[in-house]
Every structure is written in C-alpha cells, then in structure tokens.
Design a protein around this motif. Structure first.
Motif, PDB file in Angstrom:
ATOM      1  N   GLU A 244      21.671  31.574  48.538  1.00 31.86           N
ATOM      2  CA  GLU A 244      22.250  32.828  49.014  1.00 31.86           C
ATOM      3  C   GLU A 244      22.577  32.698  50.491  1.00 31.86           C
ATOM      4  O   GLU A 244      21.856  32.050  51.243  1.00 31.86           O
ATOM      5  CB  GLU A 244      21.306  34.004  48.750  1.00 31.86           C
ATOM      6  CG  GLU A 244      19.924  33.834  49.313  1.00 31.86           C
ATOM      7  CD  GLU A 244      18.940  34.890  48.878  1.00 31.86           C
ATOM      8  OE1 GLU A 244      19.199  35.633  47.927  1.00 31.86           O
ATOM      9  OE2 GLU A 244      17.884  34.980  49.522  1.00 31.86           O
ATOM     10  N   GLY A 245      23.699  33.276  50.860  1.00 32.56           N
ATOM     11  CA  GLY A 245      24.143  33.206  52.240  1.00 32.56           C
ATOM     12  C   GLY A 245      25.631  33.456  52.326  1.00 32.56           C
ATOM     13  O   GLY A 245      26.247  33.964  51.375  1.00 32.56           O
ATOM     14  N   PRO A 246      26.230  33.075  53.458  1.00 33.37           N
ATOM     15  CA  PRO A 246      27.669  33.260  53.606  1.00 33.37           C
ATOM     16  C   PRO A 246      28.422  32.593  52.453  1.00 33.37           C
ATOM     17  O   PRO A 246      28.109  31.454  52.078  1.00 33.37           O
ATOM     18  CB  PRO A 246      27.986  32.577  54.943  1.00 33.37           C
ATOM     19  CG  PRO A 246      26.673  32.601  55.691  1.00 33.37           C
ATOM     20  CD  PRO A 246      25.620  32.458  54.640  1.00 33.37           C
ATOM     21  N   THR A 247      29.387  33.302  51.897  1.00 31.35           N
ATOM     22  CA  THR A 247      30.097  32.829  50.709  1.00 31.35           C
ATOM     23  C   THR A 247      30.656  31.428  50.887  1.00 31.35           C
ATOM     24  O   THR A 247      30.493  30.578  49.997  1.00 31.35           O
ATOM     25  CB  THR A 247      31.224  33.815  50.339  1.00 31.35           C
ATOM     26  OG1 THR A 247      30.637  35.093  50.092  1.00 31.35           O
ATOM     27  CG2 THR A 247      31.980  33.369  49.110  1.00 31.35           C
ATOM     28  N   ASP A 248      31.292  31.149  52.006  1.00 27.99           N
ATOM     29  CA  ASP A 248      31.882  29.828  52.208  1.00 27.99           C
ATOM     30  C   ASP A 248      30.826  28.737  52.266  1.00 27.99           C
ATOM     31  O   ASP A 248      31.017  27.635  51.749  1.00 27.99           O
ATOM     32  CB  ASP A 248      32.778  29.810  53.447  1.00 27.99           C
ATOM     33  CG  ASP A 248      32.029  30.129  54.735  1.00 27.99           C
ATOM     34  OD1 ASP A 248      31.051  30.900  54.708  1.00 27.99           O
ATOM     35  OD2 ASP A 248      32.428  29.586  55.790  1.00 27.99           O
TER      36      ASP A 248
END
Length: 159
Positions: free
Chosen positions: A51-55
């Motif tokens: 989980e985290g920034p989409t990119d």
C-alpha cells in the motif's frame, strides 16, 4: 493511494533467515518509496499486501511479476484507499512454513487435498481478508500497548 494484494508460488523454498533478509531488503527499498505492507510465506506461497502511492505500488508489483522467484502470480485485491492498514510497516514478514504434528504427520489439509497445498491460491479474494485481519490485530495490539507481543508474532519488521 493504492492497496494491492497478490499471491504467488515460490520457485525455490526459503528458510527463515533468507525470508527475514528478503523482508529487510524490501523494507529498506519500500521506505524510500513510501510503501508499507506485509508479506506472508507458508513455505510454498507468498501472500503480500502493498500500500502506498499508486505509481510506487504499481512499480513494485510490475517488478514482482518479472521476478523469477515468483510463478503463478494472482492479483487478489486492488483498490484505491485513503488510509493505510500497515502504517509504519515498510515490510513486515510472517514466515509460517507447513507444520507437522508431533507424530510427524502432516497437517490434514496437506494430506487430503492437493489443492489445499496452496491454501492462499484456493482462497482467492478471501486471502486478502487474512492480511486485513493481520492489520486489525496489529492495530489492536498497538492500541493496547502490546508492541512486545506484536514483535514476538511477526518474524521481521524493519521499519
């Protein structure tokens, strides 16, 4: 922010020390990418939440798909989210290889049905619930001030 869960089959079996080192390296890399998550290993399969920034999550997942240590990779869950389940865990690892009973007999699921030799694969999207339950237990133990108990359960958590 993106939450992604996948399962895969290991191409080679890892011992506890090698798994811990894998999690340590992933944690260091993930920290720099602002990614958190948890990796479970049962000696045959991986089940991981990122989980985290989409990119950043997409970049890590694309690398996993190309990684020769994985085969039969299944995307179990992916969803845009606003909050993290594994806040502060850049990559926690829980290594739980197949267990033998004291008599030396394998646990029933692995004797009775060859499909259950890969339980996370068989569970499909319900496998994500296992990781989400781990996150719930983590949150409850942290709220209760029981970090030491949490450390005794999770094999590795290099934050």
């Amino acid at each position: 922010m993106l939450r992604l869960v996948y399962s895969s089959v290991q191409t080679r079996t890892l011992e506890a020390a090698a798994f811990e080192e894998l999690c340590r390296k992933a944690s260091l890399k993930n920290r720099g990418m602002q990614v958190s998550g948890m990796l479970l290993c049962n000696g045959k399969e991986y089940l991981q939440c990122l989980e985290g920034p989409t990119d950043k999550v997409s970049t890590i997942y694309a690398a996993i798909v190309e990684d020769p240590r994985h085969t039969d990779i299944r995307l179990v869950f992916h969803q845009a989210v606003d909050t993290r389940l594994f806040e502060g865990w850049h990559m926690a690892g829980l290594w739980k290889p197949e267990q033998l009973l004291q008599s030396g007999v394998r646990l029933p699921y692995s004797m009775l049905d060859p499909y259950f030799q890969r339980p996370w694969h068989v569970l499909g999207s319900a496998a994500a619930d296992l990781l989400f339950e781990c996150a719930s237990i983590k949150a409850n133990l942290e709220r209760g001030g029981q970090q030491d108990l949490l450390k005794s359960i999770v094999l590795t958590n290099t934050t």
